[in-house]
Write a protein that holds these residues in place. Structure first.
Motif, PDB file in Angstrom:
ATOM      1  N   PHE A 189       0.097  16.252   3.193  1.00 48.68           N
ATOM      2  CA  PHE A 189       0.593  15.242   3.917  1.00 48.68           C
ATOM      3  C   PHE A 189       1.427  14.770   2.938  1.00 48.68           C
ATOM      4  CE2 PHE A 189      -2.882  15.543   7.056  1.00 48.68           C
ATOM      5  CZ  PHE A 189      -2.438  14.912   8.003  1.00 48.68           C
ATOM      6  N   ALA A 190       1.160  14.386   1.663  1.00 46.09           N
ATOM      7  CA  ALA A 190       2.064  13.862   0.745  1.00 46.09           C
ATOM      8  C   ALA A 190       3.446  14.844   0.325  1.00 46.09           C
ATOM      9  CB  ALA A 190       1.381  13.578  -0.600  1.00 46.09           C
ATOM     10  N   ALA A 191       3.197  15.907   0.231  1.00 46.81           N
ATOM     11  CA  ALA A 191       4.190  17.134  -0.218  1.00 46.81           C
ATOM     12  C   ALA A 191       4.986  17.126   1.027  1.00 46.81           C
ATOM     13  CB  ALA A 191       3.519  18.168  -0.612  1.00 46.81           C
ATOM     14  N   ALA A 192       4.438  17.250   2.282  1.00 48.79           N
ATOM     15  CA  ALA A 192       5.053  17.638   3.481  1.00 48.79           C
ATOM     16  C   ALA A 192       6.368  16.614   3.740  1.00 48.79           C
ATOM     17  CB  ALA A 192       4.405  17.614   4.658  1.00 48.79           C
ATOM     18  N   CYS A 193       5.940  15.246   3.369  1.00 44.11           N
ATOM     19  CA  CYS A 193       7.002  14.310   3.308  1.00 44.11           C
ATOM     20  C   CYS A 193       7.810  14.106   2.191  1.00 44.11           C
ATOM     21  CB  CYS A 193       6.141  12.830   3.429  1.00 44.11           C
ATOM     22  SG  CYS A 193       5.107  12.740   4.985  1.00 44.11           S
ATOM     23  N   ARG A 194       7.378  14.392   1.062  1.00 47.58           N
ATOM     24  CA  ARG A 194       8.118  14.197  -0.163  1.00 47.58           C
ATOM     25  C   ARG A 194       9.362  15.216  -0.024  1.00 47.58           C
ATOM     26  NH1 ARG A 194       5.878  12.884  -6.320  1.00 47.58           N
ATOM     27  NH2 ARG A 194       7.700  12.687  -7.316  1.00 47.58           N
ATOM     28  N   ILE A 195       9.141  16.372   0.275  1.00 45.67           N
ATOM     29  CA  ILE A 195      10.171  17.455   0.219  1.00 45.67           C
ATOM     30  C   ILE A 195      11.401  17.054   0.830  1.00 45.67           C
ATOM     31  CG2 ILE A 195       8.654  19.459  -0.555  1.00 45.67           C
ATOM     32  CD1 ILE A 195       8.806  20.107   2.396  1.00 45.67           C
ATOM     33  N   ALA A 196      11.119  16.267   2.085  1.00 46.30           N
ATOM     34  CA  ALA A 196      12.404  15.881   2.901  1.00 46.30           C
ATOM     35  C   ALA A 196      13.409  15.087   2.025  1.00 46.30           C
ATOM     36  CB  ALA A 196      11.831  14.945   4.097  1.00 46.30           C
ATOM     37  N   ALA A 197      12.719  14.225   1.034  1.00 41.83           N
ATOM     38  CA  ALA A 197      13.530  13.342   0.151  1.00 41.83           C
ATOM     39  C   ALA A 197      14.446  14.365  -0.849  1.00 41.83           C
ATOM     40  CB  ALA A 197      12.867  12.361  -0.612  1.00 41.83           C
ATOM     41  N   VAL A 198      13.736  15.543  -1.207  1.00 43.65           N
ATOM     42  CA  VAL A 198      14.394  16.301  -2.269  1.00 43.65           C
ATOM     43  C   VAL A 198      15.522  17.294  -1.613  1.00 43.65           C
ATOM     44  CG1 VAL A 198      13.983  18.510  -3.752  1.00 43.65           C
ATOM     45  CG2 VAL A 198      12.228  16.724  -3.436  1.00 43.65           C
ATOM     46  N   VAL A 199      15.487  17.588  -0.476  1.00 46.45           N
ATOM     47  CA  VAL A 199      16.438  18.182   0.293  1.00 46.45           C
ATOM     48  C   VAL A 199      17.570  17.396   0.630  1.00 46.45           C
ATOM     49  CG1 VAL A 199      14.934  20.138   1.301  1.00 46.45           C
ATOM     50  CG2 VAL A 199      15.313  18.317   2.671  1.00 46.45           C
ATOM     51  N   ALA A 200      17.333  16.098   0.853  1.00 42.50           N
ATOM     52  CA  ALA A 200      18.342  15.102   1.396  1.00 42.50           C
ATOM     53  C   ALA A 200      18.773  14.386   0.020  1.00 42.50           C
ATOM     54  CB  ALA A 200      17.583  13.937   2.316  1.00 42.50           C
ATOM     55  N   GLU A 201      18.561  15.104  -1.129  1.00 40.16           N
ATOM     56  CA  GLU A 201      19.100  14.690  -2.519  1.00 40.16           C
ATOM     57  C   GLU A 201      18.914  13.238  -2.673  1.00 40.16           C
ATOM     58  OE1 GLU A 201      22.968  16.481  -2.567  1.00 40.16           O
ATOM     59  OE2 GLU A 201      22.106  18.685  -2.910  1.00 40.16           O
ATOM     60  N   ARG A 202      17.852  12.573  -2.435  1.00 39.63           N
ATOM     61  CA  ARG A 202      17.624  11.128  -2.616  1.00 39.63           C
ATOM     62  C   ARG A 202      17.036  10.757  -3.911  1.00 39.63           C
ATOM     63  NH1 ARG A 202      18.349   7.716   1.612  1.00 39.63           N
ATOM     64  NH2 ARG A 202      19.754   8.687   3.122  1.00 39.63           N
ATOM     65  N   ASP A 203      16.823   9.695  -4.369  1.00 34.73           N
ATOM     66  CA  ASP A 203      16.404   9.380  -5.732  1.00 34.73           C
ATOM     67  C   ASP A 203      14.920   9.339  -5.812  1.00 34.73           C
ATOM     68  OD1 ASP A 203      15.445   7.040  -4.412  1.00 34.73           O
ATOM     69  OD2 ASP A 203      17.025   5.670  -5.126  1.00 34.73           O
ATOM     70  N   GLU A 204      14.258   9.208  -7.076  1.00 36.76           N
ATOM     71  CA  GLU A 204      12.856   9.492  -7.262  1.00 36.76           C
ATOM     72  C   GLU A 204      11.993   8.333  -6.275  1.00 36.76           C
ATOM     73  OE1 GLU A 204       9.564  10.133 -10.549  1.00 36.76           O
ATOM     74  OE2 GLU A 204      11.401   9.128 -11.259  1.00 36.76           O
ATOM     75  N   ALA A 205      12.480   7.011  -6.249  1.00 37.25           N
ATOM     76  CA  ALA A 205      12.020   6.010  -5.571  1.00 37.25           C
ATOM     77  C   ALA A 205      11.744   6.292  -4.114  1.00 37.25           C
ATOM     78  CB  ALA A 205      12.809   4.844  -5.704  1.00 37.25           C
ATOM     79  N   THR A 206      12.811   7.035  -3.619  1.00 39.51           N
ATOM     80  CA  THR A 206      12.471   7.651  -2.204  1.00 39.51           C
ATOM     81  C   THR A 206      11.638   8.627  -2.062  1.00 39.51           C
ATOM     82  OG1 THR A 206      15.182   7.132  -1.929  1.00 39.51           O
ATOM     83  CG2 THR A 206      13.863   8.302  -0.129  1.00 39.51           C
ATOM     84  N   GLU A 207      11.637   9.499  -2.929  1.00 45.70           N
ATOM     85  CA  GLU A 207      10.588  10.577  -2.882  1.00 45.70           C
ATOM     86  C   GLU A 207       9.184   9.935  -2.804  1.00 45.70           C
ATOM     87  OE1 GLU A 207      10.563  13.843  -5.951  1.00 45.70           O
ATOM     88  OE2 GLU A 207      12.687  13.674  -5.952  1.00 45.70           O
ATOM     89  N   LEU A 208       9.062   8.888  -4.092  1.00 47.48           N
ATOM     90  CA  LEU A 208       7.339   8.322  -4.166  1.00 47.48           C
ATOM     91  C   LEU A 208       7.141   7.636  -2.994  1.00 47.48           C
ATOM     92  CD1 LEU A 208       7.845   6.993  -7.999  1.00 47.48           C
ATOM     93  CD2 LEU A 208       6.611   9.016  -7.010  1.00 47.48           C
ATOM     94  N   ALA A 209       8.276   6.829  -2.136  1.00 45.71           N
ATOM     95  CA  ALA A 209       7.993   6.238  -1.112  1.00 45.71           C
ATOM     96  C   ALA A 209       7.433   7.036  -0.053  1.00 45.71           C
ATOM     97  CB  ALA A 209       9.053   5.498  -0.472  1.00 45.71           C
ATOM     98  N   LEU A 210       8.122   8.211   0.377  1.00 43.27           N
ATOM     99  CA  LEU A 210       7.663   9.200   1.221  1.00 43.27           C
ATOM    100  C   LEU A 210       6.463   9.911   0.733  1.00 43.27           C
ATOM    101  CD1 LEU A 210      11.066  10.799   2.336  1.00 43.27           C
ATOM    102  CD2 LEU A 210       9.704   8.817   3.390  1.00 43.27           C
ATOM    103  N   ASP A 211       5.977  10.189  -0.436  1.00 47.22           N
ATOM    104  CA  ASP A 211       4.831  10.685  -0.942  1.00 47.22           C
ATOM    105  C   ASP A 211       3.696   9.690  -0.511  1.00 47.22           C
ATOM    106  OD1 ASP A 211       2.591  10.808  -3.094  1.00 47.22           O
ATOM    107  OD2 ASP A 211       3.668  12.767  -3.572  1.00 47.22           O
ATOM    108  N   SER A 212       3.980   8.341  -0.965  1.00 52.85           N
ATOM    109  CA  SER A 212       3.003   7.470  -0.714  1.00 52.85           C
ATOM    110  C   SER A 212       2.511   7.223   0.831  1.00 52.85           C
ATOM    111  CB  SER A 212       3.320   5.978  -1.224  1.00 52.85           C
ATOM    112  OG  SER A 212       2.241   5.077  -0.967  1.00 52.85           O
ATOM    113  N   TYR A 213       3.562   7.325   1.654  1.00 53.88           N
ATOM    114  CA  TYR A 213       3.480   7.455   3.145  1.00 53.88           C
ATOM    115  C   TYR A 213       2.546   8.281   3.390  1.00 53.88           C
ATOM    116  CZ  TYR A 213       4.193   8.399   8.004  1.00 53.88           C
ATOM    117  OH  TYR A 213       3.975   8.493   9.418  1.00 53.88           O
ATOM    118  N   GLY A 214       2.830   9.952   3.139  1.00 50.60           N
ATOM    119  CA  GLY A 214       2.066  11.034   3.495  1.00 50.60           C
ATOM    120  C   GLY A 214       0.652  10.795   2.834  1.00 50.60           C
ATOM    121  N   ARG A 215       0.823  10.586   1.754  1.00 51.02           N
ATOM    122  CA  ARG A 215      -0.641  10.631   0.981  1.00 51.02           C
ATOM    123  C   ARG A 215      -1.774   9.376   1.700  1.00 51.02           C
ATOM    124  NH1 ARG A 215      -1.636  12.890  -3.268  1.00 51.02           N
ATOM    125  NH2 ARG A 215       0.664  12.953  -3.747  1.00 51.02           N
ATOM    126  N   ASN A 216      -1.243   8.389   2.049  1.00 50.65           N
ATOM    127  CA  ASN A 216      -2.001   7.405   2.651  1.00 50.65           C
ATOM    128  C   ASN A 216      -2.659   7.626   4.095  1.00 50.65           C
ATOM    129  OD1 ASN A 216      -2.515   5.042   0.729  1.00 50.65           O
ATOM    130  ND2 ASN A 216      -0.500   5.371   0.573  1.00 50.65           N
TER     131      ASN A 216
END
Length: 338
Positions: A189-216
């Protein structure tokens, strides 16, 4: 930034995945085309067996999360289509392997692939789908995406092995249980969400926010699954009722009921998890003990806690259809138990 606070107990209507499905419908058509193309093989058994599960009525929640998170970030490209397909292949491969390990006979209301084609074929086709997922990752060309998804795949396997080592061990504690579900369910779940921030070329804070969303969300999702194994029915769940009980899986409801029970109750749970008590009458008694100790209620309370953490994690993003759909996806995951 938005100051709006969404709370899990704020909605009167029944939550649904429909808003997220509508949000990503066009993208999902592209993902389904990739899935269909990449599950093909010159060996007829491979698409036949893979298609049985892939077309078996699953909601495709994990790839939808990749697509919805990309929409949240206003990503306008198409890289996420192949990566969402890779996520679904990883998930499907783990289901094929899990059903062999668990000896399951039902999945999504249908006979499992291992029951129809046998364990050997199910394991090997699962391996094929894992391989396809890595092909898609490599084709994307991002080492960061490859690292996120390959790490998640390894963590999932570790979680499954960890669960295997705790099977039938009623002394398993809550921390170890959370470690297991954090790996076997929440990691993807976390990885599925986080990779969206990578392809959208967003910063690490955005990656971590989406990772947290998916993980929880993943933890909440699994907590609810483990609760409804005892309180739902086979037709509703799409799998055999009481599978966890009969397989000796020490999930949070059992951990809580065992800790809160009398000496006699603990003896029952020890015998049940050891495989000595697995009749319908034993399952009925287990349900009564879970009710008396409020183990199901407290498991669902923990699910709501993790669900709220998921919602809070995307509070940094402005109000809009994508954030609303992702919020309702959390509410849907919790509401399945009611």
């Amino acid at each position: 930034m938005s100051a709006t606070v969404h709370r899990l107990d704020a909605k009167a209507s029944v939550p649904s995945l429909e808003p997220m499905m509508q949000l990503v419908a066009q993208d999902m058509n592209a993902v389904n085309a990739v899935i269909l193309a990449r599950m093909q093989s010159r060996i007829p058994l491979i698409p036949e067996l893979a298609g049985h599960l892939i077309a078996g009525g699953g909601k495709r929640m994990r790839p939808m999360l990749t697509l919805a998170c990309a929409r949240l970030l206003d990503y306008a490209g198409t890289r996420h289509h192949r990566l969402a397909a890779a996520v679904e292949f990883i998930h499907t491969a783990t289901l094929l392997h899990d059903d062999v390990v668990d000896g399951s006979g039902m999945r999504r209301g249908k006979q499992t692939a291992n029951l129809i084609w046998g364990n050997n074929a199910s394991v090997l086709v699962g391996d094929f789908l894992f391989s396809r997922s890595f092909e898609l990752m490599v084709e994307d060309g991002s080492l960061k995406v490859l690292k996120i998804l390959s790490s998640a795949s390894a963590i999932i396997a570790e979680g499954e092995v960890n669960q295997l080592t705790t099977q039938r061990r009623v002394e398993t504690d809550e921390d170890q249980y959370l470690d297991i579900i954090g790996a076997k369910t929440a990691a993807l779940f976390a990885a599925a969400c986080r990779i969206a921030a990578v392809v959208a070329e967003r910063d690490e804070a955005t990656e971590l926010a989406l990772d947290s969303y998916g993980r929880n969300l993943g933890i909440a999702f699994q907590l609810v699954d483990d609760a409804i194994d005892y309180v739902s029915d086979g037709e509703t769940m799409g799998k055999d009722t009481g599978d966890d009980f009969r397989d000796g899986k020490v999930t949070l409801p059992v951990i809580l009921a065992h800790a809160r029970g009398s000496v006699e109750d603990r003896r029952f749970w020890k015998d049940a998890m050891s495989g000595l008590r697995k009749s319908d009458a034993d399952l009925a008694h287990a349900r009564e003990l879970l009710r008396e100790t409020r183990a199901i209620d407290d498991t669902l309370a923990r699910a709501r806690h993790y669900g709220q953490r998921a919602i809070d994690a995307i509070g940094m993003f402005g109000n809009g259809a994508a954030r609303s759909a992702l919020t309702e996806a959390v509410e849907f995951a919790i509401a399945r138990a009611y």
